[in-house]
Scaffold this active site. Sequence first.
Site, short mmCIF file in Angstrom:
data_model
loop_
_atom_site.label_atom_id
_atom_site.label_comp_id
_atom_site.label_asym_id
_atom_site.label_seq_id
_atom_site.Cartn_x
_atom_site.Cartn_y
_atom_site.Cartn_z
N CYS A 101 1.55 -3.96 -6.84
CA CYS A 101 1.87 -2.69 -5.69
C CYS A 101 0.78 -2.16 -5.76
O CYS A 101 0.12 -0.69 -5.00
CB CYS A 101 2.63 -1.86 -5.82
SG CYS A 101 4.57 -2.88 -5.88
N HIS A 144 2.18 4.62 -4.62
CA HIS A 144 2.78 3.75 -3.85
C HIS A 144 3.88 4.02 -3.94
O HIS A 144 4.94 4.69 -4.58
CB HIS A 144 2.43 2.47 -4.50
CG HIS A 144 3.62 1.68 -5.01
ND1 HIS A 144 3.80 1.19 -3.70
CD2 HIS A 144 4.76 0.87 -5.06
CE1 HIS A 144 4.63 -0.74 -3.78
NE2 HIS A 144 5.16 -0.39 -4.58
N ASN A 158 9.23 -0.55 0.28
CA ASN A 158 8.11 -0.74 0.05
C ASN A 158 7.99 -1.77 0.98
O ASN A 158 7.68 -2.64 0.47
CB ASN A 158 8.88 -1.45 -1.49
CG ASN A 158 8.08 -1.46 -2.96
OD1 ASN A 158 6.67 -2.37 -2.56
ND2 ASN A 158 8.25 -1.33 -3.68
#
Length: 335
Positions: free
Chosen positions: A124, A260, A290
Site C-alpha cells: 500500500c 492510503h 482498499n
Amino acid sequence: MTNVPQTGGDFRSAAAITAIGSYVPESRLTNDDLSRLVDTNDEWIVRRTGIRERRVAGKDEYASDLAVRAVRDLLDRYPTRTEDIDGILVATTTPDTPFPSVAARVQMAFGMPAALAFDMNAACAGFVSALQTAGGLLLTGAYRKILVIGVETLTKITDYADRSTCILFGDGAATVLVERAEKGSFLASYAETNGAGGIHVYASGLSDRWNGETLEGGGNIVQNGREVYKWAVSTVPGGVRRLLTSADLSINDLDWFVPHSANLRMIEAMCERLDFPYERALHSATWYGNTSSASIPLALDLAVRDGRLSAGQLLALYGFGSGLVQAGLLLRWTL
C-alpha cells in the site's frame, strides 16, 4: 523507547506531475452483495470502514489491462507523445505474472521503445515509493518523462469466506506522468520499515513460511486488522510530521492529506492525532474500497475531476501497509 531512523529528507528534485489518468472496472461489489456471501451488512461495514462498494476486475481482466486503460485515460485528457516517455514504473502487488512485468506489458501496448520499465512491490506504500524512485531517476538527468502507475486486482486474491478481509478490497488503476521541470514540486520524502510486523498482513507466494512457521491463506490476503490499525494510527502521524519538518513546514501549511485509503475510520483517527481536518483528507475508499497501490492516485484523480485540487496546493501523500512499510512525499500540486 525505540529510536526511529531518520530516513529521507530534503528532496527538491526537478520533478513535477504534469498529467493524471485512472480506470476502474465496471463491475461493482456492494455491501449488500457481500451480505449474501458472509455474515455482514451495509450498516456494519460502513460504520467500521466507511466503504460502500468496490470495483471487481473481470475473470479475464488483469493488472496490465487496468493499467493500460488508465494510461489511455491520461493520454486522452493530457495529450502526450508516447515516444517521449522514457520510464514506466508500476506499483502493484498483483501483477498478471511474476515476469514479464506489468510495466513491460504497458510498454508493449503503447510502443515506447526507449523506456525503462519495471514493477515495484511496496504494497500500500507502493505508489508513493514509485514516485520517490521516479524523482530520483529524473534527478540523475538520464530521464525526462516517467509514467508512475498504481494498479491492483486484489479481488483475485481475496477469500470471500473471510469476513474480516473480503469487505475491504477492490480493484483499480491510476497513473501520473512525472516530468523534469525547472522548478521541481517534490519537496520532501520520508520512508520507514518495520519488517518484523510483516506477519500482520500478507499473501503467501513461492514460500508459505514465516520464521519457520507455516502461513495461512493459500495465497489469499490474510490480515490482522487490529494490529495493522494500531501500528498505522500510532506511527503514520509522526511520519507525516517528520516529512513536513524536513521541508521547514508545519501541519498548518498543508492543504490536503492524501493517505492510503485503507479504512476511513483509520484516516479519521490519523487526522485527529495530527490535529488536521478530516474534511481535507483525500481518499478513494467509499466507492472503490482498499485498492492498495492504486488508492492514493485514485484519490488524487477523483479530486482533480471534481475540482478540489488546484495548482500550488501543498499535499502530503502517505502510503502505509504490508511490510510493514511507510512512504511519504510532500509536493506542490502542478495541474
